[in-house]
Design a protein around this motif. Sequence first.
Motif, PDB file in Angstrom:
ATOM      1  N   SER A   1       0.825  -1.201   0.000  1.00 25.50           N
ATOM      2  CA  SER A   1       0.000   0.000   0.000  1.00 25.50           C
ATOM      3  C   SER A   1       0.861   1.254   0.000  1.00 25.50           C
ATOM      4  O   SER A   1       0.601   2.199  -0.763  1.00 25.50           O
ATOM      5  CB  SER A   1      -0.932  -0.009   1.218  1.00 25.50           C
TER       6      SER A   1
ATOM      7  N   ASP B   1      -7.334  -6.385  -7.586  1.00 27.85           N
ATOM      8  CA  ASP B   1      -8.359  -5.472  -7.067  1.00 27.85           C
ATOM      9  C   ASP B   1      -7.795  -4.607  -5.941  1.00 27.85           C
ATOM     10  O   ASP B   1      -8.103  -3.410  -5.856  1.00 27.85           O
ATOM     11  CB  ASP B   1      -9.577  -6.257  -6.567  1.00 27.85           C
ATOM     12  N   PHE B   2      -6.978  -5.207  -5.069  1.00 26.95           N
ATOM     13  CA  PHE B   2      -6.356  -4.446  -3.981  1.00 26.95           C
ATOM     14  C   PHE B   2      -5.461  -3.349  -4.545  1.00 26.95           C
ATOM     15  O   PHE B   2      -5.502  -2.187  -4.087  1.00 26.95           O
ATOM     16  CB  PHE B   2      -5.554  -5.392  -3.091  1.00 26.95           C
TER      17      PHE B   2
ATOM     18  N   ARG C   1      -5.577  -1.849  -7.460  1.00 19.33           N
ATOM     19  CA  ARG C   1      -6.347  -0.785  -8.116  1.00 19.33           C
ATOM     20  C   ARG C   1      -7.128   0.047  -7.097  1.00 19.33           C
ATOM     21  O   ARG C   1      -7.224   1.279  -7.236  1.00 19.33           O
ATOM     22  CB  ARG C   1      -7.266  -1.390  -9.171  1.00 19.33           C
ATOM     23  N   SER C   2      -7.664  -0.582  -6.074  1.00 24.09           N
ATOM     24  CA  SER C   2      -8.423   0.176  -5.076  1.00 24.09           C
ATOM     25  C   SER C   2      -7.500   1.062  -4.250  1.00 24.09           C
ATOM     26  O   SER C   2      -7.866   2.198  -3.899  1.00 24.09           O
ATOM     27  CB  SER C   2      -9.213  -0.771  -4.168  1.00 24.09           C
ATOM     28  N   GLU C   3      -6.310   0.588  -3.929  1.00 31.01           N
ATOM     29  CA  GLU C   3      -5.361   1.410  -3.190  1.00 31.01           C
ATOM     30  C   GLU C   3      -4.883   2.593  -4.034  1.00 31.01           C
ATOM     31  O   GLU C   3      -4.769   3.721  -3.538  1.00 31.01           O
ATOM     32  CB  GLU C   3      -4.169   0.574  -2.730  1.00 31.01           C
TER      33      GLU C   3
ATOM     34  N   ALA D   1      -6.555   4.077  -6.335  1.00 33.95           N
ATOM     35  CA  ALA D   1      -7.677   5.018  -6.368  1.00 33.95           C
ATOM     36  C   ALA D   1      -7.766   5.789  -5.051  1.00 33.95           C
ATOM     37  O   ALA D   1      -8.051   7.002  -5.043  1.00 33.95           O
ATOM     38  CB  ALA D   1      -8.982   4.264  -6.644  1.00 33.95           C
ATOM     39  N   ARG D   2      -7.503   5.120  -3.940  1.00 31.54           N
ATOM     40  CA  ARG D   2      -7.557   5.780  -2.630  1.00 31.54           C
ATOM     41  C   ARG D   2      -6.529   6.892  -2.545  1.00 31.54           C
ATOM     42  O   ARG D   2      -6.762   7.922  -1.877  1.00 31.54           O
ATOM     43  CB  ARG D   2      -7.329   4.741  -1.524  1.00 31.54           C
TER      44      ARG D   2
END
Length: 352
Positions: A180, A205-206, A208-210, A212-213
């Motif tokens: 992260s 998915d992790f 891409r979501s991180e 984006a965060r």
Amino acid sequence: MTRVTNAVGGKRKWWGVMPVLPAPAMGGMAKQMEQVGFEGVFSLQIYGAPFVPMAAVAAMTDTLKVSTGIAVAGTRSPVETAYNAIECDTISEGRFILGLGTSLHSALEGIYGEPHRKLLTHLREVVKIVRYVNANSHKEMEPLHGEYYDLEWTEKMQTAPPLRENIPIWIAALKDKLTSMTLEIGDGLMVHALWTVNYTVQKDDFIRSELARFGRKREDIEINAWPWIAINEDKQQAIEDSRATVAGYAGYKEYEDFFDSIGFGDLARDCQLAAGEHGDVSGVIDKVSDDMVQAFVKCGPIDEVLEQIEPFWGVVDSLCPMTPYRNLSMEQLTRYNEGLFAMVAEAKRREG
């Protein structure tokens, strides 16, 4: 012909690992890699800093990118790391990437004699300092104060402008917290060799979501995976030759929770070695099953291995295949390294 791409729709990039050898041998390997179509080459930090071999390779090549894969952040001043990067970038005429990692407490404290630090906090501070020096060493510099370093730049002389004021920094990560942080501050993420194909696919998915965060796009960072690969027409022999490498990594207690997360916790606990025993894994090799070997090392002929690693390309931009290395003779290492070159040449042929 259907165009094959990496995870962001670009060309598939291949990297390799360069051992430290006499200059003519390193130069020959590097030039062969250029001819095959490798994107770049890494030098490992086993004990010595990996900048010198990358400077040597840069001086003997024209297009090959060079990177430290990895330079351990906690074994030298971040100011020295920054200037090493600037000098390697100058020598390579802009082909250098600074690869950083934390290593383990047991190595930093037990081998290098470094003090105990919070590894992620320290690495974040190192990256900040390296970037500041890279961008400002030829200008007036303001004091920097952090948890580990207070830099007043006493007696600091201005240096010549660097070739680039923003040398890319790639960070190696295994577990989620460091992954992260890398997605937040890094230009590249080098995923650990313990990231199996299946695990890497599950982490997409992790990732891409991180990103984006942190307000970043997938294209803002290069994802680079390091799979172990043993090319051998005799697949069972490749498995046997790879077993000691897997046993060595399973032997670190610091990795226990990771092995738990991917279903090999019990086998890893069977392989755990006491401090000071990691140089000899002979006593635990038989604890590693064939299934465990094949989860971490892709073994067999070129066609079969390329099929096994294909799912990586849905997640990563580049691959750096490595050979198993524990308990192997120089002849075996050479043969497996030649297999990697042949595999990359075949992959490049298929990519057109």
